[in-house]
Design a protein around this motif. Structure first.
Motif, PDB file in Angstrom:
ATOM      1  N   ALA A  79       0.862  -1.186   0.000  1.00 41.24           N
ATOM      2  CA  ALA A  79       0.000   0.000   0.000  1.00 41.24           C
ATOM      3  C   ALA A  79       0.900   1.238   0.000  1.00 41.24           C
ATOM      4  O   ALA A  79       2.016   1.197   0.537  1.00 41.24           O
ATOM      5  CB  ALA A  79      -0.917   0.013   1.212  1.00 41.24           C
ATOM      6  N   PRO A  80       0.448   2.340  -0.591  1.00 45.32           N
ATOM      7  CA  PRO A  80       1.289   3.543  -0.652  1.00 45.32           C
ATOM      8  C   PRO A  80       1.686   4.067   0.717  1.00 45.32           C
ATOM      9  O   PRO A  80       2.705   4.757   0.845  1.00 45.32           O
ATOM     10  CB  PRO A  80       0.414   4.546  -1.409  1.00 45.32           C
ATOM     11  CG  PRO A  80      -0.582   3.727  -2.150  1.00 45.32           C
ATOM     12  CD  PRO A  80      -0.821   2.524  -1.300  1.00 45.32           C
ATOM     13  N   THR A  81       0.890   3.758   1.748  1.00 49.88           N
ATOM     14  CA  THR A  81       1.161   4.306   3.079  1.00 49.88           C
ATOM     15  C   THR A  81       2.033   3.403   3.948  1.00 49.88           C
ATOM     16  O   THR A  81       2.417   3.801   5.048  1.00 49.88           O
ATOM     17  CB  THR A  81      -0.173   4.559   3.805  1.00 49.88           C
ATOM     18  OG1 THR A  81      -0.929   3.337   3.832  1.00 49.88           O
ATOM     19  CG2 THR A  81      -0.977   5.634   3.093  1.00 49.88           C
ATOM     20  N   THR A  82       2.344   2.192   3.494  1.00 49.64           N
ATOM     21  CA  THR A  82       3.157   1.288   4.298  1.00 49.64           C
ATOM     22  C   THR A  82       4.610   1.759   4.310  1.00 49.64           C
ATOM     23  O   THR A  82       5.222   1.912   3.256  1.00 49.64           O
ATOM     24  CB  THR A  82       3.090  -0.145   3.757  1.00 49.64           C
ATOM     25  OG1 THR A  82       1.724  -0.579   3.702  1.00 49.64           O
ATOM     26  CG2 THR A  82       3.869  -1.106   4.652  1.00 49.64           C
ATOM     27  N   ALA A  83       5.160   1.968   5.489  1.00 53.68           N
ATOM     28  CA  ALA A  83       6.543   2.434   5.617  1.00 53.68           C
ATOM     29  C   ALA A  83       7.520   1.307   5.292  1.00 53.68           C
ATOM     30  O   ALA A  83       7.240   0.136   5.584  1.00 53.68           O
ATOM     31  CB  ALA A  83       6.792   2.945   7.029  1.00 53.68           C
ATOM     32  N   PRO A  84       8.660   1.635   4.693  1.00 54.54           N
ATOM     33  CA  PRO A  84       9.649   0.593   4.372  1.00 54.54           C
ATOM     34  C   PRO A  84      10.093  -0.186   5.608  1.00 54.54           C
ATOM     35  O   PRO A  84      10.367   0.380   6.656  1.00 54.54           O
ATOM     36  CB  PRO A  84      10.819   1.397   3.793  1.00 54.54           C
ATOM     37  CG  PRO A  84      10.188   2.640   3.251  1.00 54.54           C
ATOM     38  CD  PRO A  84       9.076   2.959   4.196  1.00 54.54           C
ATOM     39  N   GLN A  85      10.131  -1.503   5.464  1.00 59.80           N
ATOM     40  CA  GLN A  85      10.578  -2.378   6.545  1.00 59.80           C
ATOM     41  C   GLN A  85      11.999  -2.877   6.319  1.00 59.80           C
ATOM     42  O   GLN A  85      12.630  -3.399   7.235  1.00 59.80           O
ATOM     43  CB  GLN A  85       9.624  -3.579   6.653  1.00 59.80           C
ATOM     44  CG  GLN A  85       8.186  -3.176   6.947  1.00 59.80           C
ATOM     45  CD  GLN A  85       7.208  -4.184   6.389  1.00 59.80           C
ATOM     46  OE1 GLN A  85       7.247  -4.472   5.198  1.00 59.80           O
ATOM     47  NE2 GLN A  85       6.334  -4.717   7.230  1.00 59.80           N
ATOM     48  N   ALA A  86      12.477  -2.742   5.078  1.00 64.00           N
ATOM     49  CA  ALA A  86      13.826  -3.205   4.749  1.00 64.00           C
ATOM     50  C   ALA A  86      14.336  -2.398   3.563  1.00 64.00           C
ATOM     51  O   ALA A  86      13.550  -1.901   2.742  1.00 64.00           O
ATOM     52  CB  ALA A  86      13.823  -4.689   4.423  1.00 64.00           C
ATOM     53  N   VAL A  87      15.665  -2.280   3.482  1.00 66.32           N
ATOM     54  CA  VAL A  87      16.317  -1.578   2.378  1.00 66.32           C
ATOM     55  C   VAL A  87      17.242  -2.559   1.672  1.00 66.32           C
ATOM     56  O   VAL A  87      18.121  -3.155   2.300  1.00 66.32           O
ATOM     57  CB  VAL A  87      17.127  -0.358   2.874  1.00 66.32           C
ATOM     58  CG1 VAL A  87      17.784   0.352   1.691  1.00 66.32           C
ATOM     59  CG2 VAL A  87      16.228   0.600   3.642  1.00 66.32           C
ATOM     60  N   VAL A  88      17.015  -2.751   0.378  1.00 67.03           N
ATOM     61  CA  VAL A  88      17.866  -3.618  -0.433  1.00 67.03           C
ATOM     62  C   VAL A  88      18.963  -2.739  -1.032  1.00 67.03           C
ATOM     63  O   VAL A  88      18.691  -1.876  -1.852  1.00 67.03           O
ATOM     64  CB  VAL A  88      17.063  -4.318  -1.540  1.00 67.03           C
ATOM     65  CG1 VAL A  88      17.963  -5.225  -2.369  1.00 67.03           C
ATOM     66  CG2 VAL A  88      15.909  -5.112  -0.950  1.00 67.03           C
ATOM     67  N   ARG A  89      20.196  -2.972  -0.610  1.00 65.29           N
ATOM     68  CA  ARG A  89      21.311  -2.116  -1.033  1.00 65.29           C
ATOM     69  C   ARG A  89      22.126  -2.740  -2.162  1.00 65.29           C
ATOM     70  O   ARG A  89      22.809  -2.022  -2.901  1.00 65.29           O
ATOM     71  CB  ARG A  89      22.202  -1.805   0.166  1.00 65.29           C
ATOM     72  CG  ARG A  89      21.420  -1.137   1.307  1.00 65.29           C
ATOM     73  CD  ARG A  89      22.308  -0.633   2.400  1.00 65.29           C
ATOM     74  NE  ARG A  89      21.502  -0.082   3.499  1.00 65.29           N
ATOM     75  CZ  ARG A  89      20.992   1.144   3.513  1.00 65.29           C
ATOM     76  NH1 ARG A  89      21.220   1.953   2.487  1.00 65.29           N
ATOM     77  NH2 ARG A  89      20.271   1.555   4.531  1.00 65.29           N
ATOM     78  N   SER A  90      22.073  -4.035  -2.293  1.00 63.45           N
ATOM     79  CA  SER A  90      22.702  -4.774  -3.386  1.00 63.45           C
ATOM     80  C   SER A  90      22.155  -6.187  -3.316  1.00 63.45           C
ATOM     81  O   SER A  90      21.569  -6.572  -2.299  1.00 63.45           O
ATOM     82  CB  SER A  90      24.234  -4.773  -3.242  1.00 63.45           C
ATOM     83  OG  SER A  90      24.629  -5.509  -2.108  1.00 63.45           O
ATOM     84  N   PRO A  91      22.288  -6.969  -4.408  1.00 67.54           N
ATOM     85  CA  PRO A  91      21.788  -8.345  -4.343  1.00 67.54           C
ATOM     86  C   PRO A  91      22.386  -9.097  -3.160  1.00 67.54           C
ATOM     87  O   PRO A  91      23.595  -9.225  -3.017  1.00 67.54           O
ATOM     88  CB  PRO A  91      22.253  -8.945  -5.678  1.00 67.54           C
ATOM     89  CG  PRO A  91      22.349  -7.775  -6.592  1.00 67.54           C
ATOM     90  CD  PRO A  91      22.814  -6.633  -5.733  1.00 67.54           C
ATOM     91  N   GLY A  92      21.532  -9.549  -2.271  1.00 57.55           N
ATOM     92  CA  GLY A  92      21.981 -10.290  -1.103  1.00 57.55           C
ATOM     93  C   GLY A  92      22.369  -9.433   0.084  1.00 57.55           C
ATOM     94  O   GLY A  92      22.739  -9.963   1.132  1.00 57.55           O
ATOM     95  N   ALA A  93      22.278  -8.115  -0.043  1.00 57.31           N
ATOM     96  CA  ALA A  93      22.634  -7.213   1.058  1.00 57.31           C
ATOM     97  C   ALA A  93      21.433  -6.355   1.412  1.00 57.31           C
ATOM     98  O   ALA A  93      21.105  -5.411   0.698  1.00 57.31           O
ATOM     99  CB  ALA A  93      23.823  -6.333   0.681  1.00 57.31           C
TER     100      ALA A  93
END
Length: 315
Positions: A79-93
């Motif tokens: 949903a547009p209002t759901t805050a990010p729970q994780a950040v993908v910084r590179s494949p596998g990271a």
């Protein structure tokens, strides 16, 4: 014969699917900060919302495709209002939003193969290299939304079957299918009535100018002249030049010069050929002639371009 789109896609390759048969349980939100130049998003089941930083949110229904032009981060969520729970910084990271490592993987992902049970996101990063790739990226907005085709997408159905399975040769098949998916998605995007498609793409539909563009892209080293292109098209030189300039937005020889320099830049980056050899491959009589045109077009000499490209690749 080649065409403009095929030529620009020459050095675009998939870097692999980040998510395969992982089910995303709501509420979920993933922020991607990989600085990827081009990303394709689609939902194999369920729906989501894609939001590039500083851009408008776009819906992702099952079968929709979204192309995101990088390197700015973007978020995909239930949903547009759901805050990010994780950040993908590179494949596998992946990290938590505050930068802490995530122990045990993404909290909202779990393995599974039950269609419709949860949302299944397919996200593909594409490596876009060279001047040809940059010309393609320049033709795209920050986010391009392609609605699902009424009759479905056979390529996407084949990809869905592959990512849900685990059979020998899967990675090779996926690479081929992901190439096909990008090409077909770009063609669908450029066909949409709301799309501001580039002039070089629209002009390919013209029987006269389209044939000329295919000739220039197929054999840039040929000693083309306006008169030769006009003769090939069966119309007068003046009529051809006016028609080409009107549809493409630049004179035929100016377009040819830009394409020759574009190809030369990519050859210098991707091969060890001498400047003189590259000059012959793209239609210049000598390294001096290429260097002069290269400097006028890109602002640097061919050897400087090669050095910079290799330094960037090493970095």
């Amino acid at each position: 014969m080649g065409d403009a789109l095929s030529s620009l896609l020459r050095d675009v390759r998939p870097a692999g699917a980040l998510f395969g048969p992982s089910l995303l349980s709501p509420p979920w939100s993933l922020r991607f900060a990989e600085e990827t130049q081009l990303t394709l998003l689609t939902m194999l089941s369920g729906q989501a919302w894609a939001t590039p930083d500083g851009g408008a949110t776009a819906p992702l229904h099952t079968g929709d495709i979204v192309l995101v032009r990088g390197p700015a981060p973007f978020t995909v969520a239930d949903a547009p209002t759901t805050a990010p729970q994780a950040v993908v910084r590179s494949p596998g990271a992946c990290t938590a939003p505050d930068g802490r490592p995530l122990a045990g993987g993404l909290p909202m992902c779990r393995p599974g193969n039950s269609p419709g049970e949860s949302a299944v996101l397919l996200k593909v990063s594409y490596e876009v290299a060279g001047q040809s790739g940059r010309r393609l990226l320049d033709a795209l907005p920050g986010l391009a939304h392609i609605p699902a085709l009424p009759g479905g997408c056979p390529t996407l159905e084949m990809i869905s079957a592959e990512v849900r399975g685990d059979v020998p040769g899967r990675d090779v098949i996926l690479d081929r299918l992901l190439d096909l998916l990008l090409v077909s998605s770009l063609r669908e995007w450029f066909k949409l009535p709301t799309t501001d498609a580039p002039a070089w793409y629209l002009a390919q539909a013209d029987p006269v100018v389209g044939q000329a563009l295919r000739s220039l892209h197929d054999d840039p080293a040929y000693p083309w002249t306006v008169a030769r292109l006009a003769e090939q098209s069966g119309i007068s030189r003046a009529a051809f030049a006016q028609r080409f300039n009107h549809l493409v937005g630049s004179p035929p020889m100016a377009y040819l010069t830009e394409w020759r320099i574009c190809r030369a830049a990519d050859l210098l980056t991707n091969s060890d050929a001498t400047v003189a050899a590259v000059a012959r491959q793209v239609g210049y009589s000598s390294s001096y002639a290429l260097s002069a045109a290269f400097k006028r077009t890109l602002g640097i000499r061919p050897t400087e371009h090669r050095d910079r490209s290799r330094e960037q690749a090493a970095a």
